[in-house]
Structures are given as C-alpha cells and as structure tokens.
Design a protein around this motif. Structure first.
Motif, PDB file in Angstrom:
ATOM      1  N   GLU A 149       3.642   7.246  -8.575  1.00  0.00           N
ATOM      2  CA  GLU A 149       3.290   6.562  -9.824  1.00  0.00           C
ATOM      3  C   GLU A 149       3.206   5.048  -9.685  1.00  0.00           C
ATOM      4  N   PRO A 174       1.094  14.166  -4.757  1.00  0.00           N
ATOM      5  CA  PRO A 174      -0.138  13.619  -4.182  1.00  0.00           C
ATOM      6  C   PRO A 174      -0.327  12.142  -4.484  1.00  0.00           C
ATOM      7  N   ARG A 175       0.335  11.660  -5.522  1.00  0.00           N
ATOM      8  CA  ARG A 175       0.186  10.253  -5.900  1.00  0.00           C
ATOM      9  C   ARG A 175       1.518   9.740  -6.441  1.00  0.00           C
ATOM     10  N   ASN A 184       8.229  16.273  -7.528  1.00  0.00           N
ATOM     11  CA  ASN A 184       6.812  16.595  -7.386  1.00  0.00           C
ATOM     12  C   ASN A 184       6.345  17.450  -8.559  1.00  0.00           C
ATOM     13  N   HIS A 197      -0.299  14.658   0.629  1.00  0.00           N
ATOM     14  CA  HIS A 197       0.602  15.448  -0.213  1.00  0.00           C
ATOM     15  C   HIS A 197       0.941  16.782   0.414  1.00  0.00           C
ATOM     16  N   ASP A 235       0.840  -1.199   0.000  1.00  0.00           N
ATOM     17  CA  ASP A 235       0.000   0.000   0.000  1.00  0.00           C
ATOM     18  C   ASP A 235       0.872   1.245   0.000  1.00  0.00           C
ATOM     19  N   ALA A 263       0.138   4.289  -0.700  1.00  0.00           N
ATOM     20  CA  ALA A 263      -0.504   5.468  -0.093  1.00  0.00           C
ATOM     21  C   ALA A 263      -0.223   5.536   1.400  1.00  0.00           C
TER      22      ALA A 263
END
Length: 283
Positions: free
Chosen positions: A212, A209-210, A66, A34, A26, A28
């Motif tokens: 890849e 924020p994410r 970023n 973020h 995981d 995240a």
C-alpha cells in the motif's frame, strides 16, 4: 517503564523528526513479485484441507496481511495466529482482537512459538471450527488437515514444529530461519497431533501483489519479511530509530550504553560500533 526510558534518553525538550523521508524509494523492488505460483499451488491443495491457519506477526497486527488469502482461500474456516507475541506491545491486545473481529476475523490466537506460549489453543480451535462447518467431500474423513499460510518469516514452520513438540513430543519437521524464503514450496502433510489425528500443510510465504505504501513496506521489512539488503540496512536502522524516538521509547540508549538519545542514525551507528568493538582501521 516508558518514563524510565525517557529519563535515560535525556531527551527533555528535544524535537524529534515528525516525518520520515519516503520519496524516491522503490517499494516494488523490495518485494519480488507476488509469488503467484505459490498461491496457485495453495488453491489447488484446498480440496485436501478442512481449515486455513493464517500466521501473522503480532507486531504488525493490522499491516501487511495479504488480501489475496481471504479472496482465494476464504471458503474454508479460518484461524488467525498472531505469532511473536513476545516481541509485541500487547497492552492493547483486547482492542486488537475487537478491531480484527470487526473485519470478520472471529478466531484470533496470540502465540510465541519459541516458548510454545498459547500454542495449545490451536488444535481445539481448529477442531471446533471444522466440527461446526460443512466439510463437503471430506465429511467422512476421521482426520483433520489444515493449511498454514502467511507472508514470509512470520513463523509458519515454527508453529508446526511447536505443535509437534506439544502433542507428539517430536522435533522439527520443517526448516526454520530468521530470514524470509526458507520454505520454498507447498510441502506434503505433516502430522502434528495423534488425538485428534491432525495434519498440517506448510506453505511458502506469499506477499500481497502491491504494498500500500512505502511506510508499510518499511514496517514489513523491519519485521523480516524481506532480506535487509533489498531495502538497505542503514535505511531500516534509520526508520527504526525514527520510530523509537517519535514514540519516546529510549530503551536503545541503555541497551547499547549510549550517552543519550539521538536522532542522527550515522552518529548512533558510530557509537554502537565503538561500543561493540566493531570498528576497523581505514588506511
């Protein structure tokens, strides 16, 4: 050098893992949000600065930057500082620069802030960029101000301290550490040079924020952008071992005095623990 490491590994004919198991991880959870608050604070401070100095880890020149930085702070002149060059393999340095230029990054400087290597290039680069760009409402100001940005633990505060050592002969102005999260807020201006008069704003590390992919997350974690325990110390060690063996970089065999290269992390960790005297009795 690489041939010597191969010999040390005694790895002729050994089939190393072709892939690393990435399922069920995981990403995240490894990267806590973020940090939108920090990014908003940077945006609100843009009117105070003439230039953006983005610091990134030279070991992952193409990974993990970023994209929000360019989107939200891209109106200002931009210098990319690839720090920790002493830890990176720079045989392909020119190709790295050409690749980044293809992405629109025309001002790239490699540095080692612990040894002040190439740090002297920063201020002339900034003053040259600012001098050839529109300063808008700061056009009458006789001083320069730049904002130092980047993901966590790439050496932003170390760069500021290095510039102060070089140009002011002064010590640390910002705390530094070998783990992410030392700088928690956008700080007040810090003077780094007298002639020309220049100030920098230190900022907290802000991740994308994410992430890849899981593999990018592992690369970022190996470079210290998150605390090891969030990913798992053994997972990180295993991914590093997988990467070293896959590229036939067996320097770890000599470094730890091992019997030979190995693709089993449990076996390697056991040998290292015995070698370093880090074992304990289990009753």
């Amino acid at each position: 050098m690489r041939l010597a490491f191969r010999a040390l590994g005694g790895a002729a004919g050994v089939a190393w893992r072709e892939s690393f198991p990435l399922g069920g991880r995981d990403v995240a959870r490894w990267f806590p949000g973020h940090m939108a608050k920090g990014l908003k604070k940077m945006q609100s401070s843009l009117k105070l600065v003439d230039c953006i100095i983005e610091v990134h880890d030279a070991r992952i020149s193409f990974s993990g930057r970023n994209p929000l930085f360019q989107e939200t702070l891209g109106l200002k002149p931009h210098v990319l500082v690839l720090n920790k060059m002493d830890l990176a393999d720079l045989k392909e340095q020119q190709k790295i620069i050409q690749h980044l230029e293809g992405e629109g990054l025309k001002n790239v400087v490699f540095t080692n802030c612990l040894q002040d290597e190439n740090v002297k290039q920063i201020i002339p680069t900034v003053t040259g960029l600012v001098g050839s760009s529109c300063r808008y409402h700061r056009g009458e100001s006789l001083e320069y101000c730049a904002m130092v940005i980047g993901i966590p633990n790439v050496g932003k505060s170390s760069l500021i301290n290095a510039l102060r050592r070089q140009h002011l002969r002064k010590g640390k102005a910002t705390r530094v550490g070998g783990e992410p999260g030392i700088t928690r807020a956008v700080m007040s201006r810090i003077q780094v040079c007298e002639r020309p008069l220049m100030f920098l704003l230190d900022t907290p590390g802000v991740l994308a924020p994410r992430i890849e992919s899981v593999e990018m997350g592992l690369k970022l974690a190996l470079c210290g952008t998150v605390l090891d325990h969030l990913v798992g110390e053994e997972t990180l060690a295993d991914y590093l071992l997988y990467t070293l063996n896959r590229h036939q970089l067996f320097g770890y065999v000599r470094h730890y005095g091992l019997g030979g290269a190995c693709d089993d992390i449990a076996s390697v960790l056991k040998q290292v623990a015995v070698r370093l005297g880090k074992t304990q009795k289990v009753t």
